[in-house]
Design a protein around this motif. Structure first.
Motif, short mmCIF file in Angstrom:
data_model
loop_
_atom_site.label_atom_id
_atom_site.label_comp_id
_atom_site.label_asym_id
_atom_site.label_seq_id
_atom_site.Cartn_x
_atom_site.Cartn_y
_atom_site.Cartn_z
N GLU A 135 -31.48 -7.61 -31.26
CA GLU A 135 -30.65 -7.52 -30.29
C GLU A 135 -30.89 -6.17 -29.56
O GLU A 135 -31.75 -5.54 -29.94
N ALA A 158 -32.49 -11.25 -27.44
CA ALA A 158 -32.22 -11.00 -26.20
C ALA A 158 -32.64 -12.13 -25.20
O ALA A 158 -33.71 -12.27 -24.82
N GLY A 256 -25.09 -7.79 -28.50
CA GLY A 256 -25.46 -9.05 -28.27
C GLY A 256 -24.38 -9.82 -28.16
O GLY A 256 -23.28 -9.60 -28.00
N MET A 261 -23.58 -12.24 -32.46
CA MET A 261 -22.90 -10.91 -33.08
C MET A 261 -21.40 -11.37 -33.50
O MET A 261 -20.68 -10.87 -32.87
#
Length: 292
Positions: A135, A158, A256, A261
């Protein structure tokens, strides 16, 4: 010291041999006072540094304890501690014969800490954390009643290449801002809570009492979370970065998408973020203790 043998031989031929005697601890000790002694000055420096490390680890120690850890005679330990005390690097605050680190350490460390660059010291730590979590990792500092990101490392997972560097946000809307809010001076914290708490998403906390409860939780567990409070679909976890004297100078976060997450994963991510933030803190001169 084998690599310095040729230099040691030159020193002996120029200055003459040192007289060496053995203490009851069995260690060789030079009795020559001059700086021309070969191994003794280096050995003394090494032992003096070890004394400082012992005091840093234990908080305080007596000469007998120091001698035992060094493996030297008590008289040797006493001379080392005495030299450090004259320089203000250790002190004996009470009458119990215990020594602790002195304020001379702060003076020396403060000179170096002033020149440390936060982004430089944190970069490798952020890269490692971003690689571990996949992340985006950010470093943020306070800017008045706002929080501003000063560095960013994107993880492999990402999917959005948004650059957060230089972006300012209200303290209460981000995980890094909440960390800074939780550890700022109480009068400043109260002023922020009494002010207008802007709503950026339906999930932004704008009630001062609710935010105060969360601040208390942050102080207890050591990290902050933001659940879609800055942007819908974005979650984040942040922990404090401390400076030389223990004050919170910045925050480190991992952020994230909320579908990755997820809320149940945030405590585990928080532990990883706390560990990384402490590593940066230590690089910035902070000494880790049981309390933080």
């Amino acid at each position: 010291m084998a690599s310095n043998d040729h230099r040691a031989g030159k020193s002996q031929s120029t200055l003459g041999p040192d007289r060496v005697e053995r203490g009851s601890g069995g260690e060789a000790e030079s009795t020559k006072a001059g700086s021309g002694s070969n191994g003794a000055p280096v050995q003394s420096v090494d032992r003096a540094i070890t004394v400082l490390e012992i005091l840093a680890q234990h908080g305080e120690a007596g000469v007998t304890e120091i001698a035992a850890e060094l493996g030297v005679h008590k008289s040797t330990a006493f001379r080392l501690v005495g030299a450090l005390e004259r320089r203000g690097l250790v002190e004996q605050p009470g009458l119990r014969g215990k020594y602790q680190l002195g304020f001379g350490i702060i003076r020396l460390a403060g000179t170096m800490a002033a020149g440390l660059d936060l982004t430089q010291q944190s970069r490798r730590v952020c890269e490692d954390l971003a690689a571990d979590l996949g992340e985006t990792v950010n470093i943020a500092i306070p800017s008045g009643d706002m929080v501003v990101n000063i560095d960013q490392v994107r993880g492999a997972s990402a999917i959005v290449s948004q650059n957060w560097i230089g972006r300012q946000n209200p303290l209460h809307t981000t995980s890094t801002g909440k960390v800074l809010l939780a550890y700022m001076r109480l009068p400043d914290q109260r002023r922020v809570l009494r002010g207008h708490l802007e709503r950026l998403t339906p999930h932004t906390i704008t009630d001062a009492d609710t935010l105060q409860v969360e601040i208390d939780e942050i102080q207890e567990r050591g990290f902050a979370t933001a659940r879609e409070e800055l942007e819908v679909g974005l979650n984040a976890v942040a922990a404090p970065i401390r400076g030389l004297t223990g004050e919170v100078i910045a925050a480190l976060s991992a952020s994230g998408p909320s579908y990755r997450m997820e809320e149940e994963k945030l405590p585990a991510i928080g532990e990883a973020v706390c560990k990384a933030a402490m590593e940066v803190s230590i690089r910035m001169g902070h000494m880790e203790t049981a309390g933080n």
